[in-house]
Design a protein around this motif. Structure first.
Motif, PDB file in Angstrom:
ATOM      1  N   LEU A 328       0.825  -1.205   0.000  1.00  0.00           N
ATOM      2  CA  LEU A 328       0.000   0.000   0.000  1.00  0.00           C
ATOM      3  C   LEU A 328       0.860   1.257   0.000  1.00  0.00           C
ATOM      4  N   ALA A 329       1.945   1.231   0.777  1.00  0.00           N
ATOM      5  CA  ALA A 329       2.843   2.389   0.800  1.00  0.00           C
ATOM      6  C   ALA A 329       3.489   2.618  -0.558  1.00  0.00           C
ATOM      7  N   ASP A 330       3.877   1.534  -1.239  1.00  0.00           N
ATOM      8  CA  ASP A 330       4.482   1.664  -2.557  1.00  0.00           C
ATOM      9  C   ASP A 330       3.503   2.219  -3.577  1.00  0.00           C
ATOM     10  N   ALA A 331       2.216   1.938  -3.390  1.00  0.00           N
ATOM     11  CA  ALA A 331       1.194   2.413  -4.334  1.00  0.00           C
ATOM     12  C   ALA A 331       0.761   3.846  -4.050  1.00  0.00           C
ATOM     13  N   ALA A 332       1.060   4.341  -2.863  1.00  0.00           N
ATOM     14  CA  ALA A 332       0.574   5.664  -2.462  1.00  0.00           C
ATOM     15  C   ALA A 332       0.961   6.779  -3.424  1.00  0.00           C
ATOM     16  N   PRO A 333       2.201   6.812  -3.952  1.00  0.00           N
ATOM     17  CA  PRO A 333       2.547   7.908  -4.869  1.00  0.00           C
ATOM     18  C   PRO A 333       1.704   7.942  -6.141  1.00  0.00           C
ATOM     19  N   ARG A 334       1.041   6.841  -6.478  1.00  0.00           N
ATOM     20  CA  ARG A 334       0.242   6.806  -7.693  1.00  0.00           C
ATOM     21  C   ARG A 334      -1.186   7.275  -7.455  1.00  0.00           C
ATOM     22  N   ARG A 335      -1.527   7.572  -6.219  1.00  0.00           N
ATOM     23  CA  ARG A 335      -2.890   8.010  -5.928  1.00  0.00           C
ATOM     24  C   ARG A 335      -3.152   9.401  -6.473  1.00  0.00           C
ATOM     25  N   PRO A 336      -4.379   9.676  -6.895  1.00  0.00           N
ATOM     26  CA  PRO A 336      -4.703  11.001  -7.433  1.00  0.00           C
ATOM     27  C   PRO A 336      -4.598  12.071  -6.360  1.00  0.00           C
ATOM     28  N   PRO A 337      -4.414  13.298  -6.754  1.00  0.00           N
ATOM     29  CA  PRO A 337      -4.202  14.375  -5.769  1.00  0.00           C
ATOM     30  C   PRO A 337      -5.348  14.527  -4.770  1.00  0.00           C
ATOM     31  N   HIS A 338      -6.574  14.250  -5.197  1.00  0.00           N
ATOM     32  CA  HIS A 338      -7.706  14.453  -4.297  1.00  0.00           C
ATOM     33  C   HIS A 338      -7.870  13.326  -3.281  1.00  0.00           C
ATOM     34  N   ALA A 339      -7.139  12.234  -3.468  1.00  0.00           N
ATOM     35  CA  ALA A 339      -7.262  11.104  -2.543  1.00  0.00           C
ATOM     36  C   ALA A 339      -6.478  11.394  -1.270  1.00  0.00           C
ATOM     37  N   PRO A 340      -7.016  11.052  -0.110  1.00  0.00           N
ATOM     38  CA  PRO A 340      -6.322  11.339   1.150  1.00  0.00           C
ATOM     39  C   PRO A 340      -5.080  10.480   1.307  1.00  0.00           C
ATOM     40  N   PRO A 341      -4.098  10.975   2.038  1.00  0.00           N
ATOM     41  CA  PRO A 341      -2.887  10.188   2.283  1.00  0.00           C
ATOM     42  C   PRO A 341      -3.145   9.104   3.307  1.00  0.00           C
ATOM     43  N   GLY A 342      -2.164   8.214   3.434  1.00  0.00           N
ATOM     44  CA  GLY A 342      -2.259   7.153   4.432  1.00  0.00           C
ATOM     45  C   GLY A 342      -3.060   5.979   3.924  1.00  0.00           C
ATOM     46  N   ALA A 343      -2.958   4.877   4.655  1.00  0.00           N
ATOM     47  CA  ALA A 343      -3.688   3.658   4.305  1.00  0.00           C
ATOM     48  C   ALA A 343      -3.989   2.889   5.585  1.00  0.00           C
ATOM     49  N   PRO A 344      -5.038   3.265   6.301  1.00  0.00           N
ATOM     50  CA  PRO A 344      -5.361   2.528   7.535  1.00  0.00           C
ATOM     51  C   PRO A 344      -5.556   1.053   7.252  1.00  0.00           C
ATOM     52  N   LEU A 345      -5.027   0.228   8.131  1.00  0.00           N
ATOM     53  CA  LEU A 345      -5.040  -1.220   7.954  1.00  0.00           C
ATOM     54  C   LEU A 345      -5.528  -1.862   9.252  1.00  0.00           C
ATOM     55  N   TYR A 346      -6.651  -2.569   9.162  1.00  0.00           N
ATOM     56  CA  TYR A 346      -7.247  -3.215  10.326  1.00  0.00           C
ATOM     57  C   TYR A 346      -7.291  -4.722  10.115  1.00  0.00           C
ATOM     58  N   VAL A 347      -7.185  -5.462  11.210  1.00  0.00           N
ATOM     59  CA  VAL A 347      -7.227  -6.919  11.117  1.00  0.00           C
ATOM     60  C   VAL A 347      -8.355  -7.447  11.976  1.00  0.00           C
ATOM     61  N   GLU A 348      -9.122  -8.383  11.415  1.00  0.00           N
ATOM     62  CA  GLU A 348     -10.138  -9.065  12.208  1.00  0.00           C
ATOM     63  C   GLU A 348      -9.437 -10.122  13.045  1.00  0.00           C
ATOM     64  N   LYS A 349      -9.474  -9.918  14.341  1.00  0.00           N
ATOM     65  CA  LYS A 349      -8.721 -10.769  15.245  1.00  0.00           C
ATOM     66  C   LYS A 349      -9.503 -10.943  16.541  1.00  0.00           C
ATOM     67  N   ILE A 350      -9.727 -12.196  16.917  1.00  0.00           N
ATOM     68  CA  ILE A 350     -10.370 -12.500  18.196  1.00  0.00           C
ATOM     69  C   ILE A 350      -9.274 -12.667  19.240  1.00  0.00           C
ATOM     70  N   LEU A 351      -9.292 -11.828  20.253  1.00  0.00           N
ATOM     71  CA  LEU A 351      -8.284 -11.871  21.306  1.00  0.00           C
ATOM     72  C   LEU A 351      -8.823 -12.614  22.524  1.00  0.00           C
ATOM     73  N   ALA A 352      -7.999 -13.444  23.113  1.00  0.00           N
ATOM     74  CA  ALA A 352      -8.370 -14.109  24.357  1.00  0.00           C
ATOM     75  C   ALA A 352      -8.425 -13.089  25.489  1.00  0.00           C
ATOM     76  N   ALA A 353      -8.899 -13.525  26.633  1.00  0.00           N
ATOM     77  CA  ALA A 353      -9.168 -12.595  27.735  1.00  0.00           C
ATOM     78  C   ALA A 353      -7.936 -11.768  28.111  1.00  0.00           C
TER      79      ALA A 353
END
Length: 899
Positions: A328-353
Motif C-alpha cells: 500500500l505504501a508503494d502504491a501511495a505515490p500513484r494516488r490522485p491528488p484528491h485522494a487522502p494520504p495514508g492507508a489505515p489497515l485493520y485486522v479481524e482478530k479475536i483476542l483471548a481474555a
C-alpha cells in the motif's frame, strides 16, 4: 479529509448494490461518519449475500455494479469529504460449484498446474489413495450411488473442455485424457492427431489444441462426434458407467460423498466449510495475485484503507501484514491528488481474555471485538453470577462452567469435523519423529493422544513468533499433570517441535488447526450450548467472565490509547450473535438475577403442557426465553400488533440455527427432525395469538420491566464506543435500536428512509427521550458526538485519557472520564448497572434524590463554563459539574466540553 474518524459498515449484495449506497452518502455525512466500511466487493459466488466466498480476485463483483459503480460511489464520497475502507478476504476462496478458474485449473492439471501452490493442499496425506490427488467431498450421496444414479454426467463446454458435472458442481477432466473419451473405433479423423498431442500436453502448451478442439466441435461433424462420445461415456448403461468410473479414477482428484470431508480432506478449509478453500498467501506470487486488484483500487483512489478478514487463518500474519503495508505504501505515490494520504489497515482478530495484539504488526489495530468485550463485561453485575449459575446448572442441567463446555466441544470437534486436520498434524509430526532417533518410537497414536490434550487446553486462536514459545510452554505445563509417565517424553518432544525453531510445516499445521478449533468450539458451538446469560455469549466475548469493573475498563482504554489509538471500536457487527441492544437489555438480568430465576422457573412450569416428550429440554428452553426477551418488540402499540408473524419467523429461523449449531440433539450434518419439530411447535405455542394464551402478556410485562434500564445500557455502550480511545464503527442500521438475531437476521434490509427522516428533524436527546422506544434518541446521541468529533478530530485522535473518580453512594453506577488536550476538555459520564437507578419508563429519567451524595473527585477539573453536547443550551459551572447536577431528574448520561 484525514484518517478515519468514524466508519459505517455496509453489507453489499445483489439486493443492495454500490449504486444503492450513493443516495445514502449525504445521510452518513450528516450523521458525522467519515468513511464507509464496505463488505468484500470482489467477484463472489453468484447470489452471495456477504461476499466472503470470492471466486475472482481480479474484478469488482458485477452483481454489485462492478468497477463503474464503485467509481460513482467514491465520487459521491469525495464530494462530501469521505473515504472508503474495504474488507478483503485473503485467507480463502469459494470452491465447489463452478467459476473458480484457479481451483478448476488445479483439478484439471493436478500438481503441474501453475495454480497448484496457490491452495494449501497436502499432496502426500496419510491416505495413500489421495497421494497427488485432491479430495472433492461435494457429492450428495456416496460415490457409487451417484455413479449408479446418473448424477455424475460428462459434459462438453464451448471452450473445448470436458468436465464431469454433479448438480451445480463442475469437475474438469484433464486434457491429457480427452482421447479416452472417444470410442477407439470411432475416433474422429480430423482431431485424431490433436487428441494424441494432448496426451503429453502441459498447462502451458495445451491452449492451442483446446482452441482447435473448440472450433472443430462447433462444426456439424464435430457436434455429432462429441454427442457420440458423451453417449459412449454416459452412466445410463453399465458399460458407460464403467468407462466413466475408469476415467474419473485417473483424474487429479477423488470424488467423494460430502460426509467424508471431516475424516479425509487433504486441503485446508475456512474453519470446517468445505465450500471455502484456504489460500497459501504466504507465497509472494500468490499474495500478488490475490491483492493486485486491491492495490490497484488503492492506487486509483477508489479505496482508502483495508480491513483483513480472519488474519489468524494466514500462515504468518506478521509477514503478511508487513507485505500488505509495504504494498500500500508503494502504491501511495500513484494516488490522485484528491485522494487522502495514508492507508489505515485493520485486522479481524479475536483476542483471548488476557491476549494483546502483537505490537510489531504494522497495522492500526483490530476491528473492535476486544472493545465489544470490554464494554459488555462492564455492563454486567458480578453479584448476579451465582444465582444465574444455579439456574443454569441445576435448573437447566447445563455445564458447570463455560470452560468445561469449551473443553467438551473442542474434544468433539477433534473427533468430528476437524478430525482430518488433526490427522494431518499427526502425520507431519510422525514423519519428523521417524527421522529422530530419540522420537522414532513415538507412534502416531501416542502423538495423537498428547496432541489432543494440548489442543483441548489451548487458550487462544493461535501462537505467533513473537512470544518465544511462552504460550505453548504454559499450555504444556497445564496438561502435564494429567499425563501418565510414558506420555511425558512425548509432551517434551512435541513442545520442542511446535515451539520456536521447530519444523515449519508442523507449526503451520498447528496454527491452521488451533484457529478453526477455537472458532468452532467457542463461537459456533459453545455459545449455543451455554446459556447462563446470553448477553455474555458473542463474538469476541469470554462467557466464563461475568462482570467487569470501572477500573478495568479505564485500564483497557488507557492501554488502547497508548498502543492502538486508531483501532476500531465495535459493539455490533455482521457476525454478532444478537444485536447490541438485545445484549444491553439482557445484561439487566445480571442485576435482577434472583427475580429472573423466579420468572424463568415460573415460565418453565407454566409452559410445561407445550413440551412434547421433554422437547425442548430445559437448556434449550432457557436459551429460548432469553432470546425472546432480548429481541421482544417493546413499544406503545398493542401487543397483538407487535407480535407479528415476521417476529415469529425470525425467532424460528434463529431457533433452528441455534439447535443445529449446539449439536446436542440435532446438527447440520445429522438433523433430528423430531426434536426440531417439537421445538418449533413449542415456540409456536409460546407465541400463539390465541386470546387464551397468557404467555405473551407475561413475556411483555417482564420485557417492559427491564426495557428502560436496558435502553440506558444501550445508550451507555453507544456513548462509550463514540468517546473512548479508538475509532468508532457503526453497523448498518444500528443508529436505531438493534434487537437483531444471528445472521442472516442481522443482515436484513435497513429502513434508511426512516433514519434519514429522523435525522432531518434535528431533534435533540432531551426532546427524544420521551419517545425512547422508537430508537431516535440513540441516533441523536450518535449524531451529536460524531459531529463534534468532526470539528475536533485531534481531541479524539491524540487527546489524553483521564479517568475521573466517582464518589458517593451511587459510585458503582456511573463511569466518568475526560479527553484532554491543550485548549479543550471533554467530560464523559455514562451509567452502568442501571436497574438500581430506577429509570422512569416514560423518559428514562432517574430520581433526583439518587445523586445527592454522589460527586466527581476531580481536583484539576477546568473551571468552565461547560456546555452539553447532548442537551443544547445546557451550561454548567465547575461546581455543578462536580456535583453531578446535570443528572438530576434526567437520563444519567452526558458529554460536557469546555474550551
Amino acid at each position: 479529509m484525514t484518517g478515519p474518524r468514524a466508519t459505517v459498515r455496509l453489507q453489499f449484495h445483489a439486493g443492495f448494490t454500490l449504486d444503492d449506497a450513493v443516495p445514502l452518502v449525504d445521510y452518513f455525512a450528516s450523521l458525522g461518519v467519515s468513511h464507509l466500511y464496505a463488505s468484500p466487493l470482489l467477484a463472489a459466488r453468484p447470489g452471495s449475500t456477504h461476499g466472503y466466498d470470492t471466486l475472482d480476485y481480479s474484478r469488482i463483483n458485477p452483481e454489485l455494479g462492478g468497477h463503474a459503480a464503485l467509481a460513482r460511489l467514491v465520487a459521491r464520497l469525495r464530494a462530501r469529504g469521505m473515504g472508503l475502507i474495504l474488507d478483503i478476504v485473503p485467507n480463502h476462496m469459494a470452491v465447489g460449484g463452478s467459476g473458480n478458474a484457479w481451483w478448476e485449473d488445479v483439478l484439471a492439471w493436478g500438481r503441474t498446474s501453475p495454480c497448484a501452490h496457490m491452495f494449501d493442499i497436502d499432496w502426500s496425506p496419510p491416505d495413500d489413495s489421495l497421494r497427488d490427488r485432491v479430495l472433492l467431498p461435494f457429492l450428495a450421496e456416496p460415490y457409487g450411488d451417484c455413479l449408479d444414479g446418473g448424477t455424475l454426467e460428462l459434459r462438453h463446454a464451448p471452450d473445448g473442455t470436458f468436465a464431469c458435472w454433479h448438480y451445480e458442481h463442475r469437475f474438469p477432466i484433464c486434457p491429457r485424457h480427452y482421447a479416452d473419451l472417444f470410442d477407439p473405433d470411432d475416433t474422429p479423423a480430423p482431431i485424431a492427431d490433436l487428441l494424441e498431442a494432448l496426451r503429453t500436453a502441459t498447462p502451458d502448451t495445451a491452449a492451442p489444441a483446446l482452441a482447435r478442439l473448440a472450433g472443430w466441435a462447433r462444426t456439424p461433424d464435430g457436434t455429432d462426434a462429441i454427442a457420440r462420445a458423451l453417449a459412449w461415456m454416459a452412466p445410463a448403461h453399465p458399460a458407460g458407467r464403467a468407462r466413466l468410473h475408469a476415467l474419473l479414477e485417473r483424474q487429479h482428484y477423488r470424488l467423494a460423498w460430502w460426509r467424508t470431508a471431516s475424516d479425509l480432506i487433504n486441503w485446508r478449509r475456512f474453519f470446517d466449510i468445505t465450500g471455502l478453500a484456504g489460500l497459501a498467501v504466504e507465497h509472494p506470487d500468490v499474495f500478488d495475485a490475490v491483492h493486485r486488484t486491491v492495490i490497484a483500487l488503492y492506487a486509483e483512489g477508489l479505496i482508502d484503507g483495508v480491513r483483513v478478514d480472519h488474519v489468524d487463518g494466514l500462515t504468518n500474519p506478521h509477514a503478511y501484514c508487513t507485505r500488505l503495508h509495504r504494498a500500500l505504501a508503494d502504491a501511495a505515490p500513484r494516488r490522485p491528488p484528491h485522494a487522502p494520504p495514508g492507508a489505515p489497515l485493520y485486522v479481524e482478530k479475536i483476542l483471548a481474555a488476557d491476549e494483546t495484539l502483537p505490537a510489531d504488526w504494522p497495522v492500526d489495530g483490530t476491528t473492535g471485538y476486544d472493545f465489544l468485550e470490554q464494554v459488555d463485561v462492564l455492563l454486567h453485575d458480578q453479584r448476579g453470577a451465582d444465582a444465574l449459575d444455579d439456574l443454569w446448572v441445576w435448573g437447566a442441567g447445563g455445564a458447570t462452567s463455560f470452560h468445561a463446555e469449551e473443553q467438551a466441544t473442542r474434544a468433539a470437534m477433534l473427533d468430528g469435523t476437524l478430525a482430518a486436520d488433526l490427522a494431518r498434524l499427526v502425520h507431519v509430526l510422525s514423519g519428523v519423529a521417524r527421522r529422530d532417533p530419540h522420537a522414532r518410537d513415538f507412534t502416531p497414536a501416542a502423538l495423537d493422544r498428547v496432541l489432543r490434550r494440548i489442543l483441548i487446553q489451548f487458550p487462544v486462536y493461535r501462537t505467533y513468533d513473537h512470544d518465544g514459545g511462552k504460550l505453548l510452554h504454559e499450555v504444556c505445563q497445564s496438561v502435564r499433570p494429567a499425563l501418565v509417565a510414558a506420555q511425558q517424553p512425548v509432551l517434551d518432544w512435541l513442545a520442542r517441535q511446535l515451539g520456536p525453531g521447530g519444523p515449519a510445516q508442523a507449526i503451520a499445521c498447528l496454527v491452521h488447526l488451533t484457529a478453526p478449533l477455537a472458532a468452532k468450539a467457542v463461537e459456533d458451538t459453545g455459545f449455543y450450548r451455554y446459556g447462563r446469560l446470553l448477553s455474555r455469549n458473542d463474538v469476541g466475548t469470554h462467557p466464563g467472565r461475568f462482570g467487569g469493573t470501572v477500573a478495568a475498563f479505564h485500564a483497557a482504554n488507557a492501554a488502547r490509547r497508548r498502543d492502538w489509538p486508531r483501532a476500531m471500536l465495535a459493539t455490533a457487527t455482521h457476525d454478532h450473535k444478537r444485536g447490541e441492544d438485545a445484549r444491553a437489555r439482557l445484561a439487566v438480568l445480571s442485576e435482577l438475577a434472583q427475580e429472573w430465576v423466579r420468572v424463568a422457573t415460573r415460565w418453565r412450569d407454566f409452559n410445561a403442557p407445550l413440551r412434547h416428550r421433554a422437547s425442548p429440554d430445559r437448556a434449550d428452553e432457557l436459551i429460548l426465553y432469553q432470546t425472546l426477551l432480548g429481541a421482544w418488540p417493546v413499544g406503545d402499540r398493542p401487543l397483538e400488533q407487535r407480535m407479528t408473524p415476521d417476529f415469529h419467523d425470525r425467532v424460528a429461523a434463529w431457533q433452528l440455527k441455534a439447535l443445529r449449531e449446539a449439536k446436542r440433539h440435532t446438527s447440520w450434518i445429522d438433523p433430528n427432525p423430531a426434536y426440531e419439530q417439537a421445538c418449533a411447535a413449542f415456540l409456536a405455542g409460546l407465541l400463539s395469538p390465541d386470546p387464551e394464551n397468557r404467555f405473551p402478556r407475561m413475556m411483555d410485562a417482564f420485557a417492559g420491566r427491564i426495557a428502560p434500564p436496558g435502553a440506558l445500557n444501550g445508550l451507555a455502550q453507544t456513548l462509550l464506543r463514540l468517546t473512548s480511545p479508538g475509532m468508532p464503527d457503526l453497523y448498518q442500521g444500528c443508529e436505531f435500536w438493534d434487537f437483531s438475531l444471528v445472521d442472516p437476521d442481522n443482515r436484513r434490509p435497513v429502513d434508511f428512509p426512516a433514519r434519514i427522516a429522523a435525522l432531518a428533524q434535528g431533534a435533540d436527546i432531551g426532546t427524544l427521550l420521551p419517545h425512547w422506544r422508537d430508537g431516535r434518541v440513540k441516533q441523536a446521541l450518535i449524531a451529536a458526538i460524531l459531529r463534534f468529533r468532526a470539528t475536533h478530530p485531534d481531541l479524539f485522535a491524540t487527546g489524553a485519557y483521564r479517568p475521573v473518580r466517582v464518589l458517593g453512594t451511587r459510585r458503582q453506577h456511573l463511569l466518568a472520564f475526560a479527553r484532554v488536550m491543550p485548549g479543550i476538555t471533554m467530560l464523559v459520564i455514562a451509567p452502568r448497572l442501571p436497574a438500581a437507578l430506577m429509570p422512569d419508563p416514560t423518559d428514562l429519567s432517574c430520581p433526583a434524590m439518587l445523586w445527592r451524595s454522589t460527586t466527581l473527585d476531580w481536583p484539576d477539573a477546568p473551571p468552565g463554563p461547560w456546555r452539553s453536547l447532548l442537551h443544547p443550551g445546557r451550561t454548567l459551572d465547575r461546581a455543578a459539574v462536580l456535583d453531578l447536577a446535570m443528572l438530576a431528574g434526567s437520563a444519567p448520561l452526558d458529554v460536557l466540553v469546555t474550551a
